[in-house]
Design a protein around this motif. Structure first.
Motif, PDB file in Angstrom:
ATOM      1  N   THR A  33      73.683 -12.454  -6.398  1.00  0.00           N
ATOM      2  CA  THR A  33      73.505 -13.661  -5.548  1.00  0.00           C
ATOM      3  C   THR A  33      72.719 -14.400  -6.308  1.00  0.00           C
ATOM      4  N   ALA A  34      72.551 -15.676  -6.012  1.00  0.00           N
ATOM      5  CA  ALA A  34      71.509 -16.810  -6.498  1.00  0.00           C
ATOM      6  C   ALA A  34      70.112 -16.376  -6.342  1.00  0.00           C
ATOM      7  N   ARG A  35      69.803 -15.971  -5.158  1.00  0.00           N
ATOM      8  CA  ARG A  35      68.631 -15.602  -4.700  1.00  0.00           C
ATOM      9  C   ARG A  35      68.199 -14.226  -5.389  1.00  0.00           C
ATOM     10  N   ALA A  36      68.921 -13.166  -5.599  1.00  0.00           N
ATOM     11  CA  ALA A  36      68.677 -11.947  -6.210  1.00  0.00           C
ATOM     12  C   ALA A  36      68.592 -12.318  -7.668  1.00  0.00           C
ATOM     13  N   MET A  37      69.170 -12.995  -8.252  1.00  0.00           N
ATOM     14  CA  MET A  37      68.863 -13.256  -9.646  1.00  0.00           C
ATOM     15  C   MET A  37      67.723 -14.178  -9.757  1.00  0.00           C
ATOM     16  N   ALA A  38      67.350 -15.027  -8.901  1.00  0.00           N
ATOM     17  CA  ALA A  38      66.103 -15.943  -9.112  1.00  0.00           C
ATOM     18  C   ALA A  38      64.798 -14.788  -8.921  1.00  0.00           C
ATOM     19  N   LYS A  39      65.067 -13.623  -8.108  1.00  0.00           N
ATOM     20  CA  LYS A  39      63.980 -12.678  -7.942  1.00  0.00           C
ATOM     21  C   LYS A  39      64.011 -11.691  -9.091  1.00  0.00           C
ATOM     22  N   ALA A  40      65.009 -11.416  -9.666  1.00  0.00           N
ATOM     23  CA  ALA A  40      64.960 -10.569 -11.092  1.00  0.00           C
ATOM     24  C   ALA A  40      64.558 -11.325 -12.081  1.00  0.00           C
ATOM     25  N   SER A  41      64.840 -12.608 -12.235  1.00  0.00           N
ATOM     26  CA  SER A  41      64.520 -13.354 -13.401  1.00  0.00           C
ATOM     27  C   SER A  41      63.294 -13.988 -13.405  1.00  0.00           C
ATOM     28  N   GLY A  42      62.644 -14.387 -12.185  1.00  0.00           N
ATOM     29  CA  GLY A  42      61.554 -15.104 -12.038  1.00  0.00           C
ATOM     30  C   GLY A  42      61.717 -16.533 -12.075  1.00  0.00           C
ATOM     31  N   LEU A  43      62.888 -17.061 -12.000  1.00  0.00           N
ATOM     32  CA  LEU A  43      63.450 -18.449 -11.984  1.00  0.00           C
ATOM     33  C   LEU A  43      63.739 -19.018 -10.645  1.00  0.00           C
ATOM     34  N   ALA A  44      63.595 -20.254 -10.293  1.00  0.00           N
ATOM     35  CA  ALA A  44      64.048 -20.913  -9.123  1.00  0.00           C
ATOM     36  C   ALA A  44      65.483 -20.652  -8.871  1.00  0.00           C
ATOM     37  N   VAL A  45      65.749 -20.650  -7.521  1.00  0.00           N
ATOM     38  CA  VAL A  45      67.486 -20.471  -7.324  1.00  0.00           C
ATOM     39  C   VAL A  45      68.277 -21.773  -7.948  1.00  0.00           C
ATOM     40  N   SER A  46      67.510 -22.877  -7.671  1.00  0.00           N
ATOM     41  CA  SER A  46      68.370 -24.015  -8.369  1.00  0.00           C
ATOM     42  C   SER A  46      68.565 -23.910  -9.936  1.00  0.00           C
ATOM     43  N   THR A  47      67.305 -23.352 -10.585  1.00  0.00           N
ATOM     44  CA  THR A  47      67.535 -23.112 -11.631  1.00  0.00           C
ATOM     45  C   THR A  47      68.715 -22.133 -12.121  1.00  0.00           C
ATOM     46  N   VAL A  48      68.868 -21.094 -11.533  1.00  0.00           N
ATOM     47  CA  VAL A  48      69.853 -20.165 -11.775  1.00  0.00           C
ATOM     48  C   VAL A  48      71.190 -20.562 -11.501  1.00  0.00           C
ATOM     49  N   GLN A  49      71.296 -21.536 -10.398  1.00  0.00           N
ATOM     50  CA  GLN A  49      72.662 -22.151  -9.944  1.00  0.00           C
ATOM     51  C   GLN A  49      72.751 -23.160 -11.351  1.00  0.00           C
ATOM     52  N   GLU A  50      72.073 -23.807 -11.596  1.00  0.00           N
ATOM     53  CA  GLU A  50      72.269 -24.753 -12.910  1.00  0.00           C
ATOM     54  C   GLU A  50      72.768 -23.778 -14.071  1.00  0.00           C
ATOM     55  N   ILE A  51      72.237 -22.695 -14.559  1.00  0.00           N
ATOM     56  CA  ILE A  51      72.485 -22.020 -15.665  1.00  0.00           C
ATOM     57  C   ILE A  51      74.072 -21.436 -15.365  1.00  0.00           C
ATOM     58  N   TRP A  52      74.468 -21.070 -14.126  1.00  0.00           N
ATOM     59  CA  TRP A  52      75.472 -20.609 -13.914  1.00  0.00           C
ATOM     60  C   TRP A  52      76.621 -21.721 -14.043  1.00  0.00           C
ATOM     61  N   LYS A  53      76.244 -22.813 -13.391  1.00  0.00           N
ATOM     62  CA  LYS A  53      77.152 -24.058 -13.742  1.00  0.00           C
ATOM     63  C   LYS A  53      77.540 -24.336 -15.016  1.00  0.00           C
ATOM     64  N   GLY A  54      76.522 -24.063 -15.886  1.00  0.00           N
ATOM     65  CA  GLY A  54      76.450 -24.744 -17.351  1.00  0.00           C
ATOM     66  C   GLY A  54      77.273 -23.855 -18.054  1.00  0.00           C
ATOM     67  N   TYR A  55      77.314 -22.291 -17.604  1.00  0.00           N
ATOM     68  CA  TYR A  55      78.140 -21.091 -18.399  1.00  0.00           C
ATOM     69  C   TYR A  55      79.392 -20.948 -17.686  1.00  0.00           C
ATOM     70  N   GLY A  56      79.504 -21.799 -16.798  1.00  0.00           N
ATOM     71  CA  GLY A  56      80.898 -21.529 -15.925  1.00  0.00           C
ATOM     72  C   GLY A  56      81.042 -20.229 -15.256  1.00  0.00           C
ATOM     73  N   LEU A  57      79.727 -19.538 -14.574  1.00  0.00           N
ATOM     74  CA  LEU A  57      79.713 -18.190 -14.009  1.00  0.00           C
ATOM     75  C   LEU A  57      79.726 -18.490 -12.434  1.00  0.00           C
ATOM     76  N   ALA A  58      80.549 -17.696 -11.755  1.00  0.00           N
ATOM     77  CA  ALA A  58      80.617 -17.867 -10.422  1.00  0.00           C
ATOM     78  C   ALA A  58      80.721 -16.322  -9.781  1.00  0.00           C
ATOM     79  N   PRO A  59      79.661 -15.601  -9.773  1.00  0.00           N
ATOM     80  CA  PRO A  59      79.602 -14.144  -9.300  1.00  0.00           C
ATOM     81  C   PRO A  59      80.405 -13.820  -7.983  1.00  0.00           C
ATOM     82  N   HIS A  60      80.289 -14.941  -7.075  1.00  0.00           N
ATOM     83  CA  HIS A  60      80.504 -14.661  -5.809  1.00  0.00           C
ATOM     84  C   HIS A  60      81.936 -14.747  -5.586  1.00  0.00           C
TER      85      HIS A  60
END
Length: 359
Positions: A112-139
């Motif tokens: 999830t975006a929150r779990a990835m933000a916690k694991a990577s140390g980034l903001a949730v919005s930053t994780v969502q932008e990265i996923w959108k840029g790379y076409g990733l939708a794990p949900h």
């Protein structure tokens, strides 16, 4: 005027500034900057310039100084500003992408975006932008089913060939049954739709039994032959075949497309086919019921007539189905196959290769 501010506007600069003000396509920020300089050159004070240009005192001073330093070009250019937040380093983006494509270390099936933000140390919005840029939708996830039929290609071409180029002097029927259609009654009457609110229906229901619809869709003209029966054994299937036999004019060959349900291959059904030589059965590949055109008819029937219907008895349910069949046959539409069989085969091959690469 402020001390230290001395603006001398040449004739050429004045023409440029007046052109900026008079041009209706000029950005408004450029217009009021030019007006500040023109008013300053006319000797207007800061308060007057603020009132005429509609800007603050600091804005007036800023653009007076900019004109003194860079001239008219300085008014038409914004200074570059540092970004509000520093860009994410490429190695951290690669880390997020790599982790997303793998399984999470905690007890979860996907990131999830929150779990990835916690694991990577980034903001949730930053994780969502990265996923959108790379076409990733794990949900999200999609189901698939690969046929294991060794004669898949031959059966596919056989069935699609009947859709695309049916034989002359023949009727092509897509045959199947929709079993266990429930006659559901609601415990309370639903409320009608009104402005700002959808129609309502109670979650709980009363079950009044089930029925099975046997249907044969004529792919040439879109008409459907249907019979509701209590069960879906080979006995009922043979009764339905007899109904089709009576409905199809004599002298017409009948090509029936059916799936691999055991009822369709029962010995007594095969014996019935032997006694009726104008019939030919064409079976879809294993796990490929989607290839049967009548499935689209069942889906439309369910969505438009059954899903939101209220039936107090099996008789009510069967009557509703028969009325739908009559209405459908009043304005039928021929079934048109649009997909390219080669593309279907290519998609199946890609799916098999993807599975092989995983294993």
């Amino acid at each position: 005027m402020r001390t230290g501010i001395s603006i001398n506007v040449s004739a050429e600069d004045r023409r440029s500034l007046e052109a900026v003000v008079s041009d209706r396509n000029t950005a408004q920020k450029h217009v009021w900057r030019a007006r500040i300089v023109l008013l300053t050159a006319e000797g207007a004070g800061t308060t007057t310039i603020m009132r005429e240009a509609g800007v603050s005192k600091t804005a007036v001073w800023r653009w007076q100084e900019r004109f003194m330093a860079e001239g008219v070009d300085g008014l038409l250019r914004d200074k570059t500003r540092p970004p509000g937040r520093a860009p994410v380093a490429p190695d951290r983006i690669d880390q997020v992408v790599r982790l997303t494509q793998g399984e999470p270390p905690h007890e979860a099936t996907h990131w999830t975006a929150r779990a990835m933000a916690k694991a990577s140390g980034l903001a949730v919005s930053t994780v969502q932008e990265i996923w959108k840029g790379y076409g990733l939708a794990p949900h999200r996830w999609r189901t698939f089913k690969l046929s294991t039929d060794p004669a898949f290609v031959a059966k596919l071409h056989d069935v699609v060939g009947l859709y695309v180029d049916p034989p002359a002097h023949a009727v092509v029927l897509s045959v199947d049954e929709k079993s266990q259609i429930q006659a559901l009654d609601r415990t309370q009457p639903g409320l009608p739709m009104k402005k700002g609110r959808a129609g309502t229906m109670t979650h709980d229901y009363k079950r009044h039994g089930t029925t099975t619809l046997f249907a044969a869709l004529n792919v040439l003209d879109g008409t459907a032959i249907g019979r509701c029966m209590q069960r879906h054994r080979h006995e009922e299937f043979i009764r339905f075949l007899n109904a089709i036999e009576r409905a199809v004019p004599a002298g017409k060959l009948i090509h029936a497309i059916a799936d691999n349900y055991a009822t369709h291959k029962h010995p007594k059904v095969r014996a019935w086919l032997a006694r009726h030589p104008r019939w030919t059965f064409h079976f879809t590949p294993t796990s490929c019921s989607w290839l049967n055109a009548v499935e689209n008819f069942f889906a439309t029937l369910t969505k438009r007539r059954l899903k939101r219907g209220v039936f107090c008895s099996i008789v009510d349910l069967q009557a509703a189905i028969n009325r739908y069949l009559a209405e459908h046959n009043h304005k039928p539409k021929p079934f048109v196959w649009k997909a390219d069989p080669k593309r279907v085969l290519a998609a199946i091959e890609r799916g098999k290769q993807a599975l092989e690469s995983i294993h």
